[in-house]
Design a protein around this motif. Structure first.
Motif, mmCIF file in Angstrom:
data_model
loop_
_atom_site.group_PDB
_atom_site.id
_atom_site.type_symbol
_atom_site.label_atom_id
_atom_site.label_comp_id
_atom_site.label_asym_id
_atom_site.label_seq_id
_atom_site.Cartn_x
_atom_site.Cartn_y
_atom_site.Cartn_z
ATOM 1 N N CYS A 81 0.844 -1.183 0.000
ATOM 2 C CA CYS A 81 0.000 0.000 0.000
ATOM 3 C C CYS A 81 0.886 1.242 0.000
ATOM 4 N N CYS A 82 0.293 2.344 -0.419
ATOM 5 C CA CYS A 82 1.051 3.584 -0.522
ATOM 6 C C CYS A 82 0.989 4.347 0.797
ATOM 7 N N SER A 83 2.161 4.674 1.307
ATOM 8 C CA SER A 83 2.269 5.435 2.559
ATOM 9 C C SER A 83 2.690 6.860 2.242
ATOM 10 N N THR A 84 1.910 7.823 2.741
ATOM 11 C CA THR A 84 2.198 9.239 2.530
ATOM 12 C C THR A 84 2.338 9.927 3.888
ATOM 13 N N ALA A 85 2.390 11.249 3.859
ATOM 14 C CA ALA A 85 2.482 12.004 5.107
ATOM 15 C C ALA A 85 1.277 11.774 5.997
ATOM 16 N N GLU A 139 3.249 12.316 11.407
ATOM 17 C CA GLU A 139 4.242 12.877 12.327
ATOM 18 C C GLU A 139 3.630 14.059 13.087
ATOM 19 N N GLY A 140 3.621 13.961 14.402
ATOM 20 C CA GLY A 140 3.039 15.012 15.228
ATOM 21 C C GLY A 140 1.548 14.920 15.377
ATOM 22 N N GLY A 141 0.912 13.908 14.756
ATOM 23 C CA GLY A 141 -0.534 13.753 14.858
ATOM 24 C C GLY A 141 -0.932 13.063 16.148
ATOM 25 N N THR A 142 -2.225 12.974 16.371
ATOM 26 C CA THR A 142 -2.740 12.355 17.587
ATOM 27 C C THR A 142 -3.285 10.956 17.324
ATOM 28 N N GLU A 201 -8.929 4.999 15.203
ATOM 29 C CA GLU A 201 -7.486 4.984 15.469
ATOM 30 C C GLU A 201 -6.684 5.287 14.210
ATOM 31 N N TRP A 202 -7.346 5.303 13.051
ATOM 32 C CA TRP A 202 -6.649 5.502 11.774
ATOM 33 C C TRP A 202 -7.314 6.651 11.032
ATOM 34 N N SER A 203 -6.682 7.777 10.956
ATOM 35 C CA SER A 203 -7.315 8.980 10.431
ATOM 36 C C SER A 203 -6.447 9.631 9.365
ATOM 37 N N ALA A 204 -7.047 9.891 8.195
ATOM 38 C CA ALA A 204 -6.332 10.628 7.154
ATOM 39 C C ALA A 204 -6.033 12.057 7.593
ATOM 40 N N GLY A 205 -6.744 12.536 8.600
ATOM 41 C CA GLY A 205 -6.469 13.844 9.172
ATOM 42 C C GLY A 205 -5.487 13.799 10.329
ATOM 43 N N CYS A 206 -5.032 12.582 10.665
ATOM 44 C CA CYS A 206 -4.053 12.386 11.743
ATOM 45 C C CYS A 206 -4.553 12.888 13.100
ATOM 46 N N ASN A 207 -5.865 12.944 13.285
ATOM 47 C CA ASN A 207 -6.414 13.529 14.510
ATOM 48 C C ASN A 207 -7.457 12.642 15.186
ATOM 49 N N GLY A 208 -7.497 11.361 14.834
ATOM 50 C CA GLY A 208 -8.452 10.451 15.447
ATOM 51 C C GLY A 208 -9.878 10.676 15.008
ATOM 52 N N LYS A 209 -10.066 11.377 13.884
ATOM 53 C CA LYS A 209 -11.395 11.674 13.358
ATOM 54 C C LYS A 209 -11.447 11.259 11.884
#
Length: 390
Positions: free
Chosen positions: A82-86, A91-94, A220-228
């Motif tokens: 799978c493709c992993s991006t930012a 990094e720095g997300g919740t 637990e898996w968020s494209a917004g890196c914020n638990g939402k």
């Protein structure tokens, strides 16, 4: 009374309650007149195979979902890259992010991944179906529903659809509308999907009422890196009429909802009334061109961006009832005073009052639902939206 007699009585009452369970109420708004399985005797499937067969066949049915039907593991797994991006590394997300199930990875790096095959492969729904949960027990785990290829007259009520590969983008959609008409989606709960909770394809979704549902974005898996959860609703069909009423959208970060597209010559009418948007760590409405959107009586509670800036330049036609005067101005076209929208602890709400929206909705005003006062929306919606509340 002996134990055997008590057990027999309990079993009989449980059977009676289950067999009598069926659709509660009738749809208002654009899906008014939808009857689903109609007078078909409610039936409870005895296996996954029977459930899939009944949902997809051509026979009018009222299908009772009285338990959790778990599809995870029933169709095997796929181990691939799978493709992993930012938004995967966060990094720095919740929270953790979501890797992408896709064929190219120009803007990221490949990582090993394994996903369940049932998630990206929804059940095809046939016409004239009522798919109804019993009490709060009805769950579809790991597999969603697809209405396409001319499917019409369908009711989906009181079901929780969940756990469609939530750690992967493209892991699965809960409900897909693509070449259908006459659909009532009512009192359901959506959670933990890899992609959209509700999505329309390039074909017509037709006349749809989405009412009293809970869109639960906690993950637990968020494209917004914020638990939402980000991928809430994507409505881009060819010719669609949506009534969106009484829904609770919470702990989300985007597409809540996204409406419209410039990729086709679609035309979408969307009446959003008395919905409760709560704890949106991103945007609620993101509206593209080819849309006529009437928003009234919605409550935005701690929503970063109620309506995106991109909406203002996309060509979208929106009447968002920002003031009392704007509410009163509905009367001439619609025959009633619209309800203004309210914000609490939220971002800027632009004043959009396109007369073309009122002119368009004047032609279908018999399909517009009545609103409650916006001050009652938060309490009413939380008490009423979701499973086990009908």
């Amino acid at each position: 009374m002996k134990k055997t007699a008590l057990y027999s009585l309990f079993t009989y009452l449980l059977h009676l309650a289950t067999t009598k369970a069926q659709v509660v109420g009738t749809p208002s708004g654009f899906a008014a007149g939808t009857t689903g399985g109609g007078d078909a005797e409610p039936q409870t499937p005895s296996s996954l195979e029977e459930l899939v067969s009944w949902i997809s066949d051509d026979t009018p049915r009222t299908i009772l979902i009285d338990r959790e039907w778990n599809f995870i593991g029933t169709e095997g797994e796929t181990s691939t890259q799978c493709c992993s991006t930012a938004t995967t590394t966060c990094e720095g997300g919740t929270s953790a992010g979501q890797a992408w199930i896709q064929d190219t990875c120009d803007d990221g790096t490949w990582v090993e991944c394994t996903y369940d095959n049932a998630g990206p492969s929804p059940m095809q729904v046939g016409s004239n179906k009522s798919i109804v949960g019993v009490g709060d027990a009805g769950v579809l785990r790991g597999k969603g529903l697809r209405l396409s290829e001319g499917t019409n007259n369908v009711i989906i009520q009181n079901i929780h659809i969940t756990e469609l590969n939530p750690q992967y983008v493209w892991g699965g959609d809960a409900i897909t509308l693509d070449g259908c008409d006459g659909v009532w989606i009512d009192h359901n709960k959506f959670s933990l999907a890899g992609r959209q909770f509700i999505v329309s394809g390039w074909g017509a979704a037709g006349h749809v009422t989405i009412s009293n549902n809970e869109f639960d974005g906690v993950t637990e898996w968020s494209a917004g890196c914020n638990g939402k959860h980000y991928w809430t609703l994507l409505l881009i069909g060819e010719e669609d009429w949506y009534t969106f009423q009484g829904n609770w959208l919470h702990d989300l970060s985007g597409r809540a909802p996204h409406l419209g597209t410039a990729n086709t010559d679609s035309k979408i009418l969307f009446h959003g009334v008395n919905n409760y948007f709560q704890d949106i760590g991103g945007h609620a409405f993101d509206i593209d061109t080819n849309t006529y959107v009437l928003l009234e009586g919605n409550y935005f509670d701690t929503v970063d961006t109620p309506i995106t800036d991109a909406t203002l330049t996309s060509g979208a036609l929106v009447y968002d009832t920002p003031t009392v005067d704007a509410a009163s101005a509905c009367s001439a076209s619609l025959g009633y005073i619209c309800e203004w929208n309210q914000l609490a602890g939220s971002g800027t709400f632009p004043e959009l009052t396109e007369q073309a929206v009122l002119d368009e909705f004047a032609q279908v005003k018999d399909s517009l639902v009545e609103h409650d006062g916006v001050g009652d929306v938060a309490t009413n919606v939380v008490a009423n939206a979701g499973v086990g509340k009908i």
